[in-house]
Design an enzyme around this catalytic site. Sequence first.
Site, PDB file in Angstrom:
ATOM      1  N   ARG A 109     -59.959 -67.863 -17.509  1.00  0.00           N
ATOM      2  CA  ARG A 109     -59.331 -69.163 -17.712  1.00  0.00           C
ATOM      3  C   ARG A 109     -58.170 -69.041 -18.690  1.00  0.00           C
ATOM      4  O   ARG A 109     -57.208 -69.772 -18.601  1.00  0.00           O
ATOM      5  CB  ARG A 109     -60.354 -70.159 -18.278  1.00  0.00           C
ATOM      6  CG  ARG A 109     -61.487 -70.482 -17.327  1.00  0.00           C
ATOM      7  CD  ARG A 109     -62.292 -71.632 -17.851  1.00  0.00           C
ATOM      8  NE  ARG A 109     -61.403 -72.691 -18.328  1.00  0.00           N
ATOM      9  CZ  ARG A 109     -61.818 -73.717 -19.061  1.00  0.00           C
ATOM     10  NH1 ARG A 109     -63.075 -73.799 -19.412  1.00  0.00           N
ATOM     11  NH2 ARG A 109     -60.982 -74.653 -19.454  1.00  0.00           N
TER      12      ARG A 109
ATOM     13  N   ASP B 284     -59.713 -71.217 -32.338  1.00  0.00           N
ATOM     14  CA  ASP B 284     -59.710 -70.398 -31.124  1.00  0.00           C
ATOM     15  C   ASP B 284     -59.726 -68.909 -31.421  1.00  0.00           C
ATOM     16  O   ASP B 284     -59.829 -68.102 -30.494  1.00  0.00           O
ATOM     17  CB  ASP B 284     -58.497 -70.729 -30.249  1.00  0.00           C
ATOM     18  CG  ASP B 284     -58.617 -72.110 -29.649  1.00  0.00           C
ATOM     19  OD1 ASP B 284     -57.617 -72.614 -29.108  1.00  0.00           O
ATOM     20  OD2 ASP B 284     -59.702 -72.712 -29.756  1.00  0.00           O
TER      21      ASP B 284
ATOM     22  N   CYS C 153     -68.548 -79.506 -23.214  1.00  0.00           N
ATOM     23  CA  CYS C 153     -68.494 -78.111 -22.763  1.00  0.00           C
ATOM     24  C   CYS C 153     -69.316 -77.305 -23.765  1.00  0.00           C
ATOM     25  O   CYS C 153     -69.907 -77.856 -24.687  1.00  0.00           O
ATOM     26  CB  CYS C 153     -67.049 -77.621 -22.696  1.00  0.00           C
ATOM     27  SG  CYS C 153     -66.344 -77.322 -24.302  1.00  0.00           S
TER      28      CYS C 153
ATOM     29  N   ARG D 129     -66.833 -83.013 -27.365  1.00  0.00           N
ATOM     30  CA  ARG D 129     -65.402 -83.123 -27.075  1.00  0.00           C
ATOM     31  C   ARG D 129     -65.027 -84.467 -26.444  1.00  0.00           C
ATOM     32  O   ARG D 129     -64.522 -84.545 -25.334  1.00  0.00           O
ATOM     33  CB  ARG D 129     -64.960 -81.942 -26.221  1.00  0.00           C
ATOM     34  CG  ARG D 129     -65.299 -80.634 -26.929  1.00  0.00           C
ATOM     35  CD  ARG D 129     -64.715 -79.431 -26.302  1.00  0.00           C
ATOM     36  NE  ARG D 129     -63.268 -79.398 -26.438  1.00  0.00           N
ATOM     37  CZ  ARG D 129     -62.526 -78.478 -25.809  1.00  0.00           C
ATOM     38  NH1 ARG D 129     -63.107 -77.615 -25.021  1.00  0.00           N
ATOM     39  NH2 ARG D 129     -61.227 -78.477 -25.944  1.00  0.00           N
TER      40      ARG D 129
ATOM     41  N   LYS E 274     -51.176 -70.751 -22.781  1.00  0.00           N
ATOM     42  CA  LYS E 274     -51.933 -71.652 -21.893  1.00  0.00           C
ATOM     43  C   LYS E 274     -51.862 -73.092 -22.422  1.00  0.00           C
ATOM     44  O   LYS E 274     -51.577 -74.022 -21.682  1.00  0.00           O
ATOM     45  CB  LYS E 274     -53.384 -71.196 -21.847  1.00  0.00           C
ATOM     46  CG  LYS E 274     -54.373 -72.206 -21.291  1.00  0.00           C
ATOM     47  CD  LYS E 274     -55.782 -71.690 -21.192  1.00  0.00           C
ATOM     48  CE  LYS E 274     -56.594 -71.859 -22.433  1.00  0.00           C
ATOM     49  NZ  LYS E 274     -57.137 -73.199 -22.678  1.00  0.00           N
ATOM     50  N   ASN E 275     -52.067 -73.254 -23.742  1.00  0.00           N
ATOM     51  CA  ASN E 275     -52.199 -74.600 -24.303  1.00  0.00           C
ATOM     52  C   ASN E 275     -50.870 -75.283 -24.543  1.00  0.00           C
ATOM     53  O   ASN E 275     -50.841 -76.432 -24.991  1.00  0.00           O
ATOM     54  CB  ASN E 275     -53.040 -74.559 -25.580  1.00  0.00           C
ATOM     55  CG  ASN E 275     -54.498 -74.238 -25.264  1.00  0.00           C
ATOM     56  OD1 ASN E 275     -54.899 -74.268 -24.088  1.00  0.00           O
ATOM     57  ND2 ASN E 275     -55.274 -73.898 -26.265  1.00  0.00           N
TER      58      ASN E 275
HETATM   59  C1  EPZ Z   1     -57.210 -78.203 -27.963  1.00  0.00           C
HETATM   60  O1  EPZ Z   1     -58.376 -78.831 -27.489  1.00  0.00           O
HETATM   61  C2  EPZ Z   1     -57.177 -76.843 -27.301  1.00  0.00           C
HETATM   62  N1  EPZ Z   1     -57.075 -77.025 -25.846  1.00  0.00           N
HETATM   63  C3  EPZ Z   1     -58.436 -76.064 -27.656  1.00  0.00           C
HETATM   64  O2  EPZ Z   1     -58.328 -74.784 -27.068  1.00  0.00           O
HETATM   65  C4  EPZ Z   1     -58.492 -75.917 -29.170  1.00  0.00           C
HETATM   66  O3  EPZ Z   1     -59.695 -75.256 -29.529  1.00  0.00           O
HETATM   67  C5  EPZ Z   1     -58.455 -77.302 -29.828  1.00  0.00           C
HETATM   68  O4  EPZ Z   1     -57.287 -78.021 -29.387  1.00  0.00           O
HETATM   69  C6  EPZ Z   1     -58.414 -77.235 -31.341  1.00  0.00           C
HETATM   70  O5  EPZ Z   1     -57.309 -76.480 -31.751  1.00  0.00           O
HETATM   71  C7  EPZ Z   1     -55.873 -77.344 -25.307  1.00  0.00           C
HETATM   72  O6  EPZ Z   1     -54.881 -77.504 -25.996  1.00  0.00           O
HETATM   73  C8  EPZ Z   1     -55.838 -77.489 -23.819  1.00  0.00           C
HETATM   74  P1  EPZ Z   1     -58.974 -81.515 -30.285  1.00  0.00           P
HETATM   75  P2  EPZ Z   1     -58.587 -80.414 -27.754  1.00  0.00           P
HETATM   76  O7  EPZ Z   1     -58.797 -82.821 -29.584  1.00  0.00           O
HETATM   77  O8  EPZ Z   1     -57.300 -81.101 -27.809  1.00  0.00           O
HETATM   78  C9  EPZ Z   1     -62.559 -84.169 -31.841  1.00  0.00           C
HETATM   79  C10 EPZ Z   1     -59.017 -72.931 -25.844  1.00  0.00           C
HETATM   80  O9  EPZ Z   1     -59.842 -72.087 -26.144  1.00  0.00           O
HETATM   81  N2  EPZ Z   1     -62.014 -85.245 -30.983  1.00  0.00           N
HETATM   82  O10 EPZ Z   1     -57.895 -81.029 -31.183  1.00  0.00           O
HETATM   83  O11 EPZ Z   1     -59.615 -80.876 -26.774  1.00  0.00           O
HETATM   84  C11 EPZ Z   1     -63.087 -83.003 -31.033  1.00  0.00           C
HETATM   85  O12 EPZ Z   1     -64.415 -83.243 -30.627  1.00  0.00           O
HETATM   86  C12 EPZ Z   1     -59.305 -74.393 -26.104  1.00  0.00           C
HETATM   87  O13 EPZ Z   1     -57.884 -72.691 -25.363  1.00  0.00           O
HETATM   88  C13 EPZ Z   1     -62.643 -86.478 -30.986  1.00  0.00           C
HETATM   89  O14 EPZ Z   1     -63.648 -86.692 -31.668  1.00  0.00           O
HETATM   90  O15 EPZ Z   1     -59.232 -80.406 -29.202  1.00  0.00           O
HETATM   91  C14 EPZ Z   1     -62.972 -81.854 -32.023  1.00  0.00           C
HETATM   92  O16 EPZ Z   1     -64.109 -81.867 -32.867  1.00  0.00           O
HETATM   93  C15 EPZ Z   1     -60.735 -74.596 -26.530  1.00  0.00           C
HETATM   94  N3  EPZ Z   1     -62.141 -87.473 -30.204  1.00  0.00           N
HETATM   95  C16 EPZ Z   1     -61.730 -82.201 -32.843  1.00  0.00           C
HETATM   96  O17 EPZ Z   1     -61.487 -83.596 -32.607  1.00  0.00           O
HETATM   97  C17 EPZ Z   1     -61.023 -87.286 -29.429  1.00  0.00           C
HETATM   98  O18 EPZ Z   1     -60.584 -88.235 -28.742  1.00  0.00           O
HETATM   99  C18 EPZ Z   1     -60.472 -81.443 -32.431  1.00  0.00           C
HETATM  100  O19 EPZ Z   1     -60.381 -81.539 -31.027  1.00  0.00           O
HETATM  101  C19 EPZ Z   1     -60.393 -86.024 -29.442  1.00  0.00           C
HETATM  102  C20 EPZ Z   1     -60.903 -85.014 -30.235  1.00  0.00           C
END
Ligand code: EPZ
Length: 416
Positions: A395, A303, A115, A120, A22-23
């Site tokens: 999802r 995840d 969420c 996020r 998916k990702n």
């Molecule tokens: C991706 O989310 C995945 N989703 C998530 O999978 C996964 O849990 C996550 O990466 C971590 O591996 C997709 O790829 C579509 P991050 P993402 O930006 O990119 C902070 C699932 O279950 N952050 O790597 O949204 C954030 O709050 C989903 O399939 C900021 O502060 O995660 C988090 O604490 C859930 N500012 C950390 O970084 C930003 O601009 C990592 O988030 C961006 C992120």
Amino acid sequence: MDKIVIQGGKPLFGDVQISGAKNAALPILASTLLTEGENTFHNIPDLMDIKTIKKLLKSMGVQIDGNETCKVSAEKITSCDAPYDLVKTMRASVLVLGPLVARMGVARVSLPGGCAIGARPVNLHIKALQEMGAHVELNNGYIEAKAKKLKGADIYFDIQTVTGTENVMMAATLAEGTTVLNNAAREPEVVNLANVLKGMGAKISGAGTDTIIIEGVTSLKPTEAEIIPDRIEAGTFMIAAGMTRGEINVIGCNPHHLEALINKLRDTGMKISPIKGGLKVSSGEKINSVDVKTLPYPGFPTDLQAQMMAYMSIGSGLSVISETVFENRFMHVSELLRMGADIVIQGGNAIVRGVPMLHGAQTMATDLRASASLILAALAAEGTTEISRVYHIDRGYQAIEKKFSALGADIKRMTQ
Ligand code: EPZ
């Protein structure tokens, strides 16, 4: 609304075929906005989130045909808007931001909002685009970005962000000059996207490391590519085998993407060996309790944290599970407690004391991976478990009840 009903206690045996990731599919579908002409992608999973991003892209004028093999053509983009009603159902819609600004010079994308697992924010996506010369304003819950032509920049992500890395990497492919992404995410899904972009003619090096260099080009052409297997789906089934005292063949997974999990599961006593096309996974004599700390790739994936917690809740001792990526990813704990687990949360840590057996209960899914952990707990528990709000699970898991049923689980989907 559907619910899933499970009679627990049946060991899982047989083969399970892993679907496309998916990702990886989400950013790759978004990347078609960068090209004119027809792209073809294979191994696209059949998931609610994929339906959502297809709906969003079609609303922008993108033609999309097919399911597992998908033909996507963004000849003409008729709208640069990603409306709230779509983005609120799937945060990954923010992945259209980078490609739209790069191709069209403008984008209006709803802020995704938080969420269940955390606030996020997308501040790092926005900051990077601003450093590349985009003018970005936040108005009425929308990101409004404009840029005549993005300029290459030296970007530093102070947190490793998966979609942040993907969004900015896509934007940088059409920027003037060279962009360096420092402290970039190293996930396999980032590498899959980079390889697709290179197939389109982008000049990218270092994907899979924490420094990615993108040399802007004037245009990209359509390509044909394969989506990598879903390592989180594969890991979910591997943990299920350990919890139900079963033995399964996980077909179509990529073991290299699962090294942190394989290492951890072996520590719990499971036997895991490579077979043609995947992994043979069997439970150990007993379940050793181990500590788990989630980290960006190649560390233990956040995840799979909820699924691992379900497993450790029937471990032989005490397990400390530390969630370092998201601030609120313990929503599954209260539901596991209702099934008889013994878990105490202390800040970002969950202290899990293994119990001999979980018991069936009525439970409610709260987010995608929490619902997977409830299914695993139910498969191992004695008695009947009902899981409501299964739209969360749809999802991210393709036909999960069919796949578990084919492995011998007593699992049914009921429409409430
Ligand atoms: C991706 O989310 C995945 N989703 C998530 O999978 C996964 O849990 C996550 O990466 C971590 O591996 C997709 O790829 C579509 P991050 P993402 O930006 O990119 C902070 C699932 O279950 N952050 O790597 O949204 C954030 O709050 C989903 O399939 C900021 O502060 O995660 C988090 O604490 C859930 N500012 C950390 O970084 C930003 O601009 C990592 O988030 C961006 C992120």
